[in-house]
Design a protein around this motif. Structure first.
Motif, PDB file in Angstrom:
ATOM      1  N   GLU A 231       0.871  -1.183   0.000  1.00  0.00           N
ATOM      2  CA  GLU A 231       0.000   0.000   0.000  1.00  0.00           C
ATOM      3  C   GLU A 231       0.908   1.234   0.000  1.00  0.00           C
ATOM      4  OE1 GLU A 231      -4.055  -0.979   2.274  1.00  0.00           O
ATOM      5  OE2 GLU A 231      -2.296  -1.176   3.563  1.00  0.00           O
ATOM      6  N   ASN A 232       1.167   1.735  -1.174  1.00  0.00           N
ATOM      7  CA  ASN A 232       2.095   2.856  -1.336  1.00  0.00           C
ATOM      8  C   ASN A 232       1.331   4.164  -1.201  1.00  0.00           C
ATOM      9  OD1 ASN A 232       4.000   4.722  -2.046  1.00  0.00           O
ATOM     10  ND2 ASN A 232       4.568   3.769  -3.988  1.00  0.00           N
TER      11      ASN A 232
ATOM     12  N   VAL B 183      -1.407  -0.812  -9.408  1.00  0.00           N
ATOM     13  CA  VAL B 183      -2.814  -0.501  -9.632  1.00  0.00           C
ATOM     14  C   VAL B 183      -3.186   0.776  -8.891  1.00  0.00           C
ATOM     15  CG1 VAL B 183      -3.474  -2.918  -9.941  1.00  0.00           C
ATOM     16  CG2 VAL B 183      -3.606  -1.896  -7.660  1.00  0.00           C
ATOM     17  N   ASP B 184      -4.291   1.353  -9.285  1.00  0.00           N
ATOM     18  CA  ASP B 184      -4.857   2.506  -8.597  1.00  0.00           C
ATOM     19  C   ASP B 184      -5.446   2.004  -7.283  1.00  0.00           C
ATOM     20  OD1 ASP B 184      -6.309   4.637  -7.633  1.00  0.00           O
ATOM     21  OD2 ASP B 184      -7.302   5.110  -9.529  1.00  0.00           O
ATOM     22  N   GLY B 185      -4.765   2.264  -6.192  1.00  0.00           N
ATOM     23  CA  GLY B 185      -5.198   1.757  -4.900  1.00  0.00           C
ATOM     24  C   GLY B 185      -6.433   2.435  -4.348  1.00  0.00           C
ATOM     25  N   ASN B 186      -6.898   3.496  -4.981  1.00  0.00           N
ATOM     26  CA  ASN B 186      -8.129   4.156  -4.543  1.00  0.00           C
ATOM     27  C   ASN B 186      -9.330   3.726  -5.382  1.00  0.00           C
ATOM     28  OD1 ASN B 186      -6.582   5.426  -2.664  1.00  0.00           O
ATOM     29  ND2 ASN B 186      -7.292   7.487  -3.127  1.00  0.00           N
ATOM     30  N   ASP B 187      -9.141   2.760  -6.267  1.00  0.00           N
ATOM     31  CA  ASP B 187     -10.221   2.179  -7.067  1.00  0.00           C
ATOM     32  C   ASP B 187     -10.433   0.754  -6.579  1.00  0.00           C
ATOM     33  OD1 ASP B 187     -11.810   0.900  -8.971  1.00  0.00           O
ATOM     34  OD2 ASP B 187     -10.860   1.897 -10.675  1.00  0.00           O
TER      35      ASP B 187
ATOM     36  N   THR C  73      -1.973   4.714  -3.236  1.00  0.00           N
ATOM     37  CA  THR C  73      -3.066   5.316  -2.481  1.00  0.00           C
ATOM     38  C   THR C  73      -2.546   6.534  -1.728  1.00  0.00           C
ATOM     39  OG1 THR C  73      -4.778   4.820  -0.827  1.00  0.00           O
ATOM     40  CG2 THR C  73      -2.663   3.701  -0.556  1.00  0.00           C
ATOM     41  N   TYR C  74      -3.279   6.973  -0.722  1.00  0.00           N
ATOM     42  CA  TYR C  74      -2.876   8.166   0.027  1.00  0.00           C
ATOM     43  C   TYR C  74      -3.558   8.151   1.393  1.00  0.00           C
ATOM     44  CZ  TYR C  74      -1.534  13.065   0.789  1.00  0.00           C
ATOM     45  OH  TYR C  74      -0.972  14.221   1.271  1.00  0.00           O
ATOM     46  N   ARG C  75      -2.813   8.481   2.437  1.00  0.00           N
ATOM     47  CA  ARG C  75      -3.458   8.598   3.738  1.00  0.00           C
ATOM     48  C   ARG C  75      -3.741  10.062   4.036  1.00  0.00           C
ATOM     49  NH1 ARG C  75       0.571  10.272   7.373  1.00  0.00           N
ATOM     50  NH2 ARG C  75       2.595   9.215   7.251  1.00  0.00           N
ATOM     51  N   ILE C  76      -4.985  10.314   4.408  1.00  0.00           N
ATOM     52  CA  ILE C  76      -5.428  11.681   4.652  1.00  0.00           C
ATOM     53  C   ILE C  76      -4.938  12.199   6.006  1.00  0.00           C
ATOM     54  CG2 ILE C  76      -7.456  13.164   4.922  1.00  0.00           C
ATOM     55  CD1 ILE C  76      -6.951  12.116   2.048  1.00  0.00           C
TER      56      ILE C  76
ATOM     57  N   TRP D  66      -6.445  15.124  -2.498  1.00  0.00           N
ATOM     58  CA  TRP D  66      -6.755  13.703  -2.372  1.00  0.00           C
ATOM     59  C   TRP D  66      -8.114  13.456  -1.723  1.00  0.00           C
ATOM     60  CZ3 TRP D  66      -4.396   9.515  -4.415  1.00  0.00           C
ATOM     61  CH2 TRP D  66      -3.141   9.721  -5.001  1.00  0.00           C
ATOM     62  N   GLN D  67      -8.709  14.499  -1.179  1.00  0.00           N
ATOM     63  CA  GLN D  67     -10.044  14.390  -0.618  1.00  0.00           C
ATOM     64  C   GLN D  67     -11.127  14.736  -1.637  1.00  0.00           C
ATOM     65  OE1 GLN D  67      -9.020  17.020   2.819  1.00  0.00           O
ATOM     66  NE2 GLN D  67      -9.971  15.421   4.062  1.00  0.00           N
ATOM     67  N   ALA D  68     -10.723  15.144  -2.824  1.00  0.00           N
ATOM     68  CA  ALA D  68     -11.678  15.521  -3.870  1.00  0.00           C
ATOM     69  C   ALA D  68     -12.461  14.303  -4.345  1.00  0.00           C
ATOM     70  CB  ALA D  68     -10.928  16.171  -5.031  1.00  0.00           C
ATOM     71  N   PRO D  69     -13.664  14.517  -4.879  1.00  0.00           N
ATOM     72  CA  PRO D  69     -14.522  13.395  -5.305  1.00  0.00           C
ATOM     73  C   PRO D  69     -13.908  12.469  -6.343  1.00  0.00           C
ATOM     74  CG  PRO D  69     -15.793  15.421  -5.167  1.00  0.00           C
ATOM     75  CD  PRO D  69     -14.360  15.817  -4.982  1.00  0.00           C
ATOM     76  N   ASP D  70     -12.936  12.967  -7.120  1.00  0.00           N
ATOM     77  CA  ASP D  70     -12.332  12.116  -8.146  1.00  0.00           C
ATOM     78  C   ASP D  70     -11.173  11.282  -7.609  1.00  0.00           C
ATOM     79  OD1 ASP D  70     -10.740  14.403  -7.785  1.00  0.00           O
ATOM     80  OD2 ASP D  70      -9.904  14.246  -9.805  1.00  0.00           O
ATOM     81  N   LYS D  71     -10.795  11.494  -6.328  1.00  0.00           N
ATOM     82  CA  LYS D  71      -9.695  10.721  -5.747  1.00  0.00           C
ATOM     83  C   LYS D  71     -10.081   9.973  -4.485  1.00  0.00           C
ATOM     84  CE  LYS D  71      -5.619  12.919  -7.692  1.00  0.00           C
ATOM     85  NZ  LYS D  71      -4.253  13.404  -7.427  1.00  0.00           N
ATOM     86  N   ASP D  72     -10.924  10.562  -3.658  1.00  0.00           N
ATOM     87  CA  ASP D  72     -11.360   9.878  -2.449  1.00  0.00           C
ATOM     88  C   ASP D  72     -12.020   8.556  -2.828  1.00  0.00           C
ATOM     89  OD1 ASP D  72     -13.640   9.148  -0.491  1.00  0.00           O
ATOM     90  OD2 ASP D  72     -12.434  10.544   0.675  1.00  0.00           O
TER      91      ASP D  72
END
Length: 336
Positions: A179-180, A211-215, A243-246, A271-277
């Motif tokens: 989980e990067n 892979v896109d870890g937020n998908d 991915t990303y930790r908020i 990263w909190q935007a609707p296209d990334k969260d």
């Protein structure tokens, strides 16, 4: 659940289940953040808010007989694998009804009955455990799999190369999931890491994917391929989920940093935007493609909120952990 026409009901139910599990993790962690800030918890917590899709995407492809090892940021993995939120909250509150009888705390939630071999307070501590679980499966000639969830900080520990090599040489049924989230505690990972993480797996002849870890569906698809390979005797695979930790490294982060910041507010907001969260993204897809109505999502929100409140009440009402357990589970027969 509303009945919408012309929608594959199986896919719809599966997608709603994924959404509910991600939302449970998010709301549980948000509640823990508030209680940590209020001083209601007996210890620190490391939250995975923003990383729910990787946890749920991975564990949705596993069974109870499959093993996972986790990290110090393990609440999401625990809940994604089917862990009981009430028992987890009781553990974090230091209560006898906790999953480790209140003696493990936030960084050591585990439930072997669900294949959850435990979170780990040592960075990279779960890596060799996952390899060992894979070896055990191989020796037993079983078709279970072992999944190691670890972060980009742990990826720089020497034990990773040792375990990757061992699992590749002996074809252990291990799925390595990095989980990067771009940050190693308080350090931007790119500043301390050379090369691509996937190349480390390829160096030992292991298939590796990013892979896109937020998908959640992208994670699920990659893990499904890796799990099928492992179950059929094909050996290990390596998946990097970006991915990303908020939240910060831990909820008491400001006390450690003394005003220093390794990220900007604008970066976090992006990263909190609707296209990334991961949850907002999947909610939009559910409404557009999954046949879900807003009423379905509202119903899930209410159900999850009730679960969280019940778990908090359960934890608060439970008896405190018994200090005498130390002489049973840690210092056996060593009572002074």
């Amino acid at each position: 659940m509303s009945d919408l026409p012309n929608v594959d009901k199986t896919r719809r139910a599966d997608w709603l289940a994924l959404y509910e599990r991600m939302l449970l993790i998010r709301r549980a962690e948000e509640r823990l953040a508030r209680d940590a800030m209020a001083g209601n918890l007996p210890g620190g917590v490391h939250l995975c808010i923003g990383q729910e899709a990787s946890a749920v995407g991975v564990c949705s492809m596993l069974e109870d007989r499959d093993f996972i090892t986790s990290t110090h940021r393990g609440h999401g993995h625990f809940l994604a694998k089917g862990g009981d939120v009430k028992a987890m909250f009781a553990e974090l509150w230091g209560k006898r009804t906790g999953i480790c009888r209140g003696m493990g705390g936030s960084m050591h939630v585990a439930d072997v009955s669900k294949g959850i071999l435990g979170a780990n307070g040592i960075v990279g501590g779960g890596i060799a455990i996952a390899a060992g679980a894979g070896m055990g499966i191989k020796v037993a000639k079983d078709t279970a799999v072992s999944v190691c969830l670890f972060g980009d900080g742990a990826a720089n520990q020497g034990v990773l190369m040792e375990s990757l090599n061992m699992s590749a040489v002996w074809d252990f049924p291990v799925v390595w999931v990095l989980e990067n989230n771009g940050v190693s505690e308080f350090t931007i990972t790119d500043r301390v890491t050379a090369g691509a993480f996937t190349d480390r797996a390829r160096a030992v002849g292991m298939p590796a994917f990013t892979v896109d870890g937020n998908d959640v569906l992208a994670v699920q698809a990659a893990v499904a391929t890796a799990v099928d390979r492992a179950r059929s005797g094909g050996g290990p695979s390596f998946i990097e989920a970006k991915t990303y930790r908020i939240r910060g490294h831990l909820e008491a982060e400001d006390a450690f940093l003394g005003g220093y910041s390794y990220r900007t507010a604008d970066e976090i907001a992006a990263w909190q935007a609707p296209d990334k969260d991961p949850i907002l993204r999947f909610a939009s897809r559910l409404l557009a493609e999954g046949g879900a109505a807003q009423a379905d999502l509202d119903e899930i929100e209410a159900r999850v909120a009730a679960q969280i409140e019940e778990a908090v009440q359960y934890a608060q009402d439970s008896e405190d952990a018994d200090p005498e357990l130390i002489f049973e589970i840690t210092f056996s027969d060593q009572r002074p």
